[in-house]
Design a protein around this motif. Structure first.
Motif, PDB file in Angstrom:
ATOM      1  N   SER A 173     -32.404 -40.621  50.170  1.00 23.87           N
ATOM      2  CA  SER A 173     -33.391 -40.716  49.096  1.00 23.87           C
ATOM      3  C   SER A 173     -33.524 -39.394  48.349  1.00 23.87           C
ATOM      4  N   GLN A 222     -35.662 -37.017  50.260  1.00 24.40           N
ATOM      5  CA  GLN A 222     -34.980 -36.272  51.328  1.00 24.40           C
ATOM      6  C   GLN A 222     -34.196 -35.097  50.740  1.00 24.40           C
ATOM      7  N   TYR A 278     -36.555 -32.387  49.653  1.00 24.35           N
ATOM      8  CA  TYR A 278     -37.095 -31.674  50.820  1.00 24.35           C
ATOM      9  C   TYR A 278     -36.098 -30.607  51.293  1.00 24.35           C
ATOM     10  N   CYS A 279     -34.827 -31.002  51.387  1.00 27.83           N
ATOM     11  CA  CYS A 279     -33.794 -30.043  51.804  1.00 27.83           C
ATOM     12  C   CYS A 279     -33.690 -28.898  50.801  1.00 27.83           C
ATOM     13  N   ILE A 324     -31.619 -25.526  50.929  1.00 29.12           N
ATOM     14  CA  ILE A 324     -30.335 -26.167  51.252  1.00 29.12           C
ATOM     15  C   ILE A 324     -29.880 -26.944  50.008  1.00 29.12           C
ATOM     16  N   ASN A 325     -28.728 -26.588  49.465  1.00 27.47           N
ATOM     17  CA  ASN A 325     -28.313 -27.255  48.224  1.00 27.47           C
ATOM     18  C   ASN A 325     -27.910 -28.700  48.479  1.00 27.47           C
ATOM     19  N   GLU A 326     -27.772 -29.444  47.396  1.00 28.22           N
ATOM     20  CA  GLU A 326     -27.577 -30.893  47.521  1.00 28.22           C
ATOM     21  C   GLU A 326     -26.373 -31.265  48.372  1.00 28.22           C
ATOM     22  N   GLU A 332     -24.777 -29.483  50.637  1.00 30.54           N
ATOM     23  CA  GLU A 332     -25.001 -29.140  52.048  1.00 30.54           C
ATOM     24  C   GLU A 332     -25.979 -30.138  52.675  1.00 30.54           C
ATOM     25  N   LEU A 384     -25.401 -32.470  55.834  1.00 35.54           N
ATOM     26  CA  LEU A 384     -26.322 -32.408  56.972  1.00 35.54           C
ATOM     27  C   LEU A 384     -26.822 -33.811  57.344  1.00 35.54           C
ATOM     28  N   ILE A 385     -27.229 -34.546  56.334  1.00 35.85           N
ATOM     29  CA  ILE A 385     -27.777 -35.887  56.571  1.00 35.85           C
ATOM     30  C   ILE A 385     -26.680 -36.821  57.091  1.00 35.85           C
ATOM     31  N   GLY A 429     -25.719 -35.998  60.561  1.00 35.54           N
ATOM     32  CA  GLY A 429     -26.766 -36.516  61.441  1.00 35.54           C
ATOM     33  C   GLY A 429     -26.606 -38.004  61.661  1.00 35.54           C
ATOM     34  N   PHE A 430     -26.298 -38.693  60.584  1.00 36.11           N
ATOM     35  CA  PHE A 430     -26.122 -40.148  60.623  1.00 36.11           C
ATOM     36  C   PHE A 430     -24.963 -40.544  61.554  1.00 36.11           C
ATOM     37  N   GLN A 446     -23.720 -38.707  64.062  1.00 35.92           N
ATOM     38  CA  GLN A 446     -23.701 -37.899  65.275  1.00 35.92           C
ATOM     39  C   GLN A 446     -23.285 -38.653  66.537  1.00 35.92           C
TER      40      GLN A 446
END
Lengths: 481, 252
Positions: free
Chosen positions: A427, A430, A433-434, A439-441, A443, A447-448, A451-452, A454
């Motif tokens: 979203s 999200q 927030y980063c 944290i740039n888009e 990155e 990251l997301i 995580g998804f 993992q």
């Protein structure tokens, strides 16, 4: 014999004209015919039984139709326009790395496959590197041989261990299996062979890197892994391909036989050229991968990270014949730009108390389309079969698509089958927030997405996991903004 | 000589067709604590979002300078790394991303911006342990996926932890006190007070006097209808607590 020689001579003439000097490859003319298959077989000095098997496959293939049930759209493939054999020109097979063409080694280095380094790091990873169709270097074989482990190209295995190859080749994926598997059976050029004897744990991760290079060359590898009773092996397959404008067909087969109490882990990172932003070029990847758990307590685990190819058609499967056998499938598939992927798995429960687990993570970005297609089948005699399936999709942007098609066929009342599926989006909230935390888009998306995925990434061997994590970030570059 | 951190001049901004910020001006200097109070729906959070660079708002007029730079030319992540921190009213959950990993990315993004060596896992964990202990944040919470299933209080403490780790020049705290019990409020207020020094500044957006009793503001602004309608000191906040916004907004 004389007649054969005549034919071969004639074909050799043709081959001289067909020789393409600028790529310095040893090739056969374009197209597919019995003559071409004979030529490939002759070039590889294969035994008669294999040639006949190839020809049977070819004749069967002529009766088959290219399948179109997958959610994929692509221009028709002209199978007669493809070249079915290309080998780097080399007079005799290299005995060690120092005999390998330095230019080839250089190419591998550019691809980040430091063979020399790996040799120096003795005992870490054994690599059977496949350049186009022929293995050019194999390391650590001697060390493995001490334990009775055979790790070599399938061509060498055909020469040196014909009884093993003949026993198992086509026993998991028969040439009649499907259109692409049938084609592979007719024309496969090389690949890897692994044999783990009874009671042996393979002390290193076995690793193969494939690369598609020669222009317009279809690549048809064939990998055969046999794990005898009480044995264990972890096998890594990693792929990169250089940028090409035309589509390249790739139709591989991986067959795995797992016997009593044996375990095989098969991990793949697939990073072939996905085509450009507008969907031009890229690899067509039609692969048949299947493992048969033939013994009791046998275990097979597939882990794959798919980021490349213009088209992916791939369903690594587990045939759970032995009682208490276990099949696992962990998958991350990323599609971006105009990539299309129709991928999943098949879990075929035949034996009693067989268990399977499917964790599939699909990430779609750009204009890409992705389908999870999976089959869980429980036979009448598969008492107490268990399956757990989880299919999660993550969408990035507005123009991509994600589809989940789970098939379930159950013929035993005692089976317990679970299926969970989710679809989510990254979203704007999200991302903001980063970004607000510096944290740039790009990155943030990495990251997301990491995580998804993992849950699946954790299943990869350590060194592979790092590479795969990096690859995920690279694959999604430019997916925002 | 006062050194300004934030200078907002005659700012107007809208979301879609709706003008939310109207001719807003505010200067925040080094060492200052400003409180912004106002009724629900006055657009306080919008102001915070505009300053942090959240998309979907259009600045129609005015200027914003942050540490002398034109804030409008900076991407949200540039504003953050340059030292602008927004403690969000509703921190968003990011499934799959562990809190510790997220914080490490954030800290290293800022260090990279400042041309400092990025912290490795061990160095970062050492820093994280010290800061989280001070905010009563258990190690277990840092292993969880960020803001996923966090209580309101946990989310707010995590925002303050991030502020502490990032050491911003300007911290905008958007209702950092909402949903906190007395103990949690004290911990959060202590965390904020420990951050504050003569070189940075705070902009505290709140409805309640409780937080301002623990963090003494130099200025209290009453924000209504998109701009500041009254500025005073802490007494103004006390007056508000007693009488509500009625006296201030009726004149508008």
């Amino acid at each position: 014999m004389t007649k054969n020689k005549e034919i071969l001579d004639k074909l050799d003439d043709k081959y001289k004209y067909g020789f393409i000097t600028d790529i310095e490859a040893d090739t056969v003319p374009c197209g597919l015919s019995e003559d071409i298959i004979r030529m490939i077989s002759a070039k590889k000095s294969e035994p008669q039984w294999l040639l006949e098997w190839r020809l049977k496959a070819y004749r069967y293939w002529l009766t088959m139709q290219e399948p179109h049930w997958a959610k994929l759209s692509f221009e028709p493939i002209d199978y007669q326009a493809l070249r079915y054999y290309a080998a780097p020109k080399q007079k005799t097979a290299p005995k060690n790395l120092s005999e390998v063409d330095p230019q080839l080694l250089e190419t591998y280095n550019k691809l980040g496959i430091p063979l020399k380094e790996q040799e120096a790091l003795a005992g870490v990873v054994a690599v059977d590197a496949v350049f186009d169709s022929v293995s050019v270097a194999t390391t650590y074989r001697a060390q493995l041989a001490q334990k009775g482990i055979i790790f070599c190209s399938i061509s060498e295995a055909i020469k040196d261990h014909p009884e093993l190859v003949q026993k198992y080749l086509g026993s998991v994926v028969p040439y009649t299996d499907n259109f692409y598997a049938c084609l592979n059976s007719a024309v496969f050029t090389d690949g890897s062979f692994v044999y783990i004897p009874k009671g042996v744990r393979c002390p290193v991760e076995l690793s193969t890197y494939f690369r598609i290079n020669a222009r317009g060359t279809g690549q048809f590898e064939r990998t055969l892994i046999v794990a005898e009773d009480d044995s264990y092996v972890s096998y890594l397959e990693g792929c990169t391909a250089p940028q090409r404008d035309e589509n390249q067909l790739h139709a591989a087969i991986v067959e795995i036989v797992v016997l009593n109490n044996a375990e095989v882990k098969y991990s793949t990172v697939q990073n072939w050229y996905p085509g450009d932003k507008d969907g031009k070029g890229g690899v067509y990847n039609f692969v048949t991968k299947r493992a048969a758990c033939r013994g009791i307590n046998a275990k097979i685990s597939w882990t794959q990270v798919e980021t490349g190819s213009a088209i992916t058609w791939k369903y690594p499967s587990c045939v759970l014949q032995g009682d208490n056998s276990v099949g696992e499938f962990y998958s991350v598939a990323i599609t971006h730009n105009c990539q299309q992927a129709d991928t999943g798995t098949k879990m075929i429960h035949i034996g009693k108390n067989t268990r399977s687990k499917i964790i599939s993570k699909g990430i779609s970005a750009g204009k890409s389309n992705q389908t999870y297609r999976g089959l869980v089948e429980v036979g009448a005699k598969a008492e107490n079969a268990r399956n757990y399936s989880q299919c999660d999709s993550l969408l990035i942007g507005r123009d991509c698509g994600s589809h989940t098609v789970p098939y379930i066929r159950n013929r035993n009342k005692t089976a317990v089958l679970e299926h969970e599926a989710t679809t989510s989006k990254i979203s704007d909230e999200q991302l903001f927030y980063c970004q607000q935390r510096g944290i740039n888009e790009e990155e943030a998306i990495g990251l997301i997405v990491n995580g998804f995925c993992q849950e699946v990434m954790q299943k990869l061997p350590m060194e592979f996991a790092i590479e795969a994590g990096r690859l995920i970030n690279i694959s999604l570059e430019g997916s925002v903004g | 000589m006062l050194t300004p951190i934030l200078e907002v001049k005659n700012l107007s901004a809208r979301a879609g067709d709706k003008e939310i910020i109207k001719n807003f001006s505010l200067t925040i200097n080094e060492g200052e604590i400003h409180a912004l109070m106002g009724p629900n729906g006055a657009g306080k959070s919008t102001l915070a979002h505009v300053l942090a660079g959240k998309p979907n708002y259009e600045i129609t007029s005015g200027s914003i300078k942050f540490l002398g730079r034109d804030l409008q030319q900076m991407k949200p992540e540039e504003r953050a790394t340059a030292g602008l921190f927004l403690s969000m009213q509703y921190p968003v959950a990011i499934p799959g991303v562990s809190t510790a990993n997220f914080l490490k990315h954030a800290v290293n993004a800022k260090r990279k911006y400042n041309q400092q060596k990025e912290l490795d896992a061990a160095e970062f964990l050492k820093l994280l342990r010290t800061e989280s202990a001070a905010l009563n944040i258990p190690a277990e919470m840092l292993k969880r996926e960020i803001n996923v299933g966090f209580s309101g209080g946990e989310k707010k403490r995590l925002e303050i932890l991030q502020m502490r780790l990032l050491q911003p020049a300007l911290a905008i705290l958007d209702e950092a006190d909402s949903g906190l019990d007395i103990d949690a409020l004290r911990i959060v207020a202590e965390g904020i007070n420990r951050l504050h020094n003569e070189h940075n500044a705070l902009l505290i957006i709140t409805h309640h006097l409780d937080l301002l009793n623990q963090i003494t503001p130099d200025f209290v602004h009453i924000y209504y209808n998109g701009h500041i309608v009254r500025t005073g000191d802490k007494k103004l906040a006390e007056e508000l607590e007693e009488n509500g916004y009625k006296n201030f907004v009726e004149n508008e």
